[in-house]
Design a protein around this motif. Structure first.
Motif, PDB file in Angstrom:
ATOM      1  N   THR A 166      44.235  34.380  34.158  1.00 12.94           N
ATOM      2  CA  THR A 166      44.818  35.413  34.857  1.00 12.94           C
ATOM      3  C   THR A 166      45.315  36.463  33.724  1.00 12.94           C
ATOM      4  O   THR A 166      45.560  36.068  32.575  1.00 12.94           O
ATOM      5  CB  THR A 166      46.057  35.233  35.932  1.00 12.94           C
ATOM      6  OG1 THR A 166      47.008  34.725  34.913  1.00 12.94           O
ATOM      7  CG2 THR A 166      45.335  34.252  36.859  1.00 12.94           C
ATOM      8  N   GLU A 200      42.017  27.924  34.906  1.00 17.34           N
ATOM      9  CA  GLU A 200      42.506  29.251  35.557  1.00 17.34           C
ATOM     10  C   GLU A 200      42.712  30.070  34.555  1.00 17.34           C
ATOM     11  O   GLU A 200      43.258  29.722  33.523  1.00 17.34           O
ATOM     12  CB  GLU A 200      43.825  29.084  36.453  1.00 17.34           C
ATOM     13  CG  GLU A 200      43.376  28.435  37.939  1.00 17.34           C
ATOM     14  CD  GLU A 200      44.560  28.760  38.666  1.00 17.34           C
ATOM     15  OE1 GLU A 200      45.453  29.461  38.336  1.00 17.34           O
ATOM     16  OE2 GLU A 200      44.562  27.918  39.916  1.00 17.34           O
ATOM     17  N   GLN A 208      42.727  39.785  37.482  1.00 14.12           N
ATOM     18  CA  GLN A 208      42.160  38.500  36.864  1.00 14.12           C
ATOM     19  C   GLN A 208      41.247  38.466  35.761  1.00 14.12           C
ATOM     20  O   GLN A 208      41.199  39.585  35.072  1.00 14.12           O
ATOM     21  CB  GLN A 208      41.573  37.696  37.992  1.00 14.12           C
ATOM     22  CG  GLN A 208      42.589  37.556  39.380  1.00 14.12           C
ATOM     23  CD  GLN A 208      41.835  36.715  40.452  1.00 14.12           C
ATOM     24  OE1 GLN A 208      40.685  36.582  40.490  1.00 14.12           O
ATOM     25  NE2 GLN A 208      42.885  36.089  40.920  1.00 14.12           N
ATOM     26  N   GLY A 243      38.716  34.568  37.650  1.00  6.16           N
ATOM     27  CA  GLY A 243      39.958  33.880  37.755  1.00  6.16           C
ATOM     28  C   GLY A 243      39.909  32.530  36.909  1.00  6.16           C
ATOM     29  O   GLY A 243      41.077  31.806  36.893  1.00  6.16           O
ATOM     30  N   THR A 250      45.915  41.605  42.254  1.00 11.44           N
ATOM     31  CA  THR A 250      46.045  41.325  40.952  1.00 11.44           C
ATOM     32  C   THR A 250      45.198  41.651  40.040  1.00 11.44           C
ATOM     33  O   THR A 250      44.149  42.292  40.372  1.00 11.44           O
ATOM     34  CB  THR A 250      46.199  39.583  40.905  1.00 11.44           C
ATOM     35  OG1 THR A 250      44.775  39.114  41.298  1.00 11.44           O
ATOM     36  CG2 THR A 250      47.256  39.052  41.825  1.00 11.44           C
TER      37      THR A 250
END
Length: 481
Positions: free
Chosen positions: A108, A106, A285, A85, A283
């Motif tokens: 993503t 971060e 990542q 992430g 999700t």
């Protein structure tokens, strides 16, 4: 003339020895630092810190801190700090600045964009995990290997540490396709720390030991007092309980080694995994510029069981996360918990352990020469020690005495293993198998070898762990005095 020659040769010899000692002392470079979130400044725990293209690496502790010894031949290679992430941090080892914290941003990927890809790719969590299991034979080692590791085993009650041992271990595995029971070996090579205060303040698993070793033994037959039991017999009971509940055999050869032992009969992540587990895609990542699926683990139609000898480890529901690379379907990380769910297990867990959370497991893998090898393992489980005073006069005890018994009824036992060097050379493997007396007994005391630990990578303690260890070592010293 002869005297001058002797003096000259002596100086040369001293000089050579000085150079040799200097080379030995500086043959490794120790890197220390802290990894934190760029926006929140919070420490990032379990971030990978390694030299690219090698097996030299470690992870950050609960404070985001790390210590890594890097061989001199790797100082011109790239140090990588990565966490799922986040964007990775990269720097040449020789240019690393320990005075500056490493801040990760971060990173993503778009889930919608991934799912629209026009190809026959799995799109649900169940389908992705099943594909990852099918790909294990391609992604895990297919030839024998040795791996060096560092083990930290610790046990504590709600207030303090009771036992700590740190050891260097060697793992031998013949391949993923072979059964672990006969084709996986573990050896404890050296011990760095060993503090044990478990035999001075309670009876631990003595009742259980008697019940399982004496035919028709009745635990309610009499009250046992510490001063009526010989130390040697109590030590036998403690070692017996250690081996059956949290020895290395259970962790490596049992069902909890989810990925390695997926080929075994009754494996938790075997062909019938969907009967006890369900997986939902959460999700997508990024780690180290690669997309990775983050998939939630939840319960299936049936309960999970571990099938452990003489310990009731059935009736659980799983939860956690599994991370799978988008491109290769290799499993990078598993965060796995088993929670008491059946009526019988809930009653047992609540009355004996005071918690429904029975098993917490984290396993991460490193990629080396296009295969995935164990990188880090964390296993935590409450460990039953006392059945309490079940004598007829137990009602006479004060609330303080009963509370003390409850406090000493079980410990939180934690095993952490950091794996580093991977050895694939057949001759080195054959030599180790032929010459090493393989023993996975972490409980036997060993002489401390200071030279061995000078250049061995270990897990850095957090500030809280360091304080608890200091407290334990002080109590051990006082007890010996």
């Amino acid at each position: 003339m002869m005297k001058d020659l002797i003096i000259k040769n002596t100086k040369l010899l001293i000089g050579a020895l000085f150079i040799l000692c200097s080379f030995s002392a500086f043959s490794q470079e120790e890197l220390k630092g802290k990894v934190s979130d760029f926006l929140t400044f919070m420490p990032i725990e379990s971030a990978s810190v390694y030299v690219d293209g090698s097996t030299t690496g470690t992870i950050t502790n609960a404070d985001g801190k790390f210590s890594l010894r890097v061989p001199k031949e790797l100082v011109n290679d790239t140090l990588v700090v990565s966490s799922i992430g986040y964007k990775s941090y990269k720097v040449v080892v020789s240019e690393f600045d320990p005075s500056m914290d490493i801040s990760l941003e971060e990173d993503t990927a778009s889930l919608d964009e991934i799912l629209i890809v026009v190809e026959t790719r799995p799109k649900t969590g169940n389908d992705i995990v099943m594909r990852a299991i099918e790909k294990l034979e391609d992604n895990l080692p297919e030839q024998p290997y040795l791996q060096k590791g560092f083990l930290r085993h610790k046990e504590r009650n709600t207030k303090e540490y009771k036992w700590l041992i740190e050891s260097a271990i060697t793992l031998y595995d013949s391949s993923y396709a072979s059964g672990a029971k006969k084709n996986l070996k573990i050896n404890v090579d050296e011990t760095r720390k060993s503090y044990d205060l478990r035999d001075v303040d309670s009876l631990f698993a003595y009742y259980s030991y008697l019940k399982n070793t004496i035919p028709r033994f009745n635990t309610k037959s009499k009250a046992l007092l510490r001063d009526t039991i010989s130390t040697a017999t109590l030590v036998d009971a403690i070692r017996w309980n250690d081996t059956r509940t949290n020895g290395l055999d259970l962790l490596f050869r049992g069902r909890l080694n989810l990925i390695r032992n997926a080929v075994d009969k009754g494996a938790l992540f075997g062909k019938d995994v969907l009967s006890t587990h369900q997986f939902k895609l959460d999700t997508v990542q990024v780690i180290n510029d690669r997309k990775i699926y983050k998939i939630a683990i939840s319960k299936g139609p049936e309960f999970v069981g571990l099938n452990t000898d003489r310990v009731y480890n059935e009736g659980f529901e799983p939860n956690g996360w599994i991370y799978v690379y988008w491109d290769t379907f290799a499993i990078k990380k598993i965060e796995y918990n088993l929670v008491a769910a059946s009526d019988k297990q809930r009653a047992r867990s609540k009355s004996l352990l005071g918690t429904y959370d029975n098993h917490k497991l984290v396993i991460t893998y490193m990629e080396y020469q296009e295969k995935m090898y164990p990188n880090y393992m964390y296993y935590e489980s409450p460990k039953l020690l006392n059945l309490g005073d079940r004598s007829s006069d137990s009602w006479q005890k004060t609330k303080e005495q009963l509370a003390k018994e409850k406090e000493e009824q079980f410990y939180y036992a934690v095993q952490e293993i950091l794996f580093t060097d991977i050895i694939l050379d057949p001759e080195q493997i054959a030599d180790a198998l032929a010459t090493k007396e393989w023993s996975e007994d972490i409980f036997s005391p060993r002489t401390y070898n200071e030279d061995f630990w000078d250049d061995y990578n270990v897990l850095l303690e957090s500030e809280e762990e360091d304080q608890l260890i200091r407290d334990l070592s002080n109590r051990v010293s006082l007890f010996k005095e």
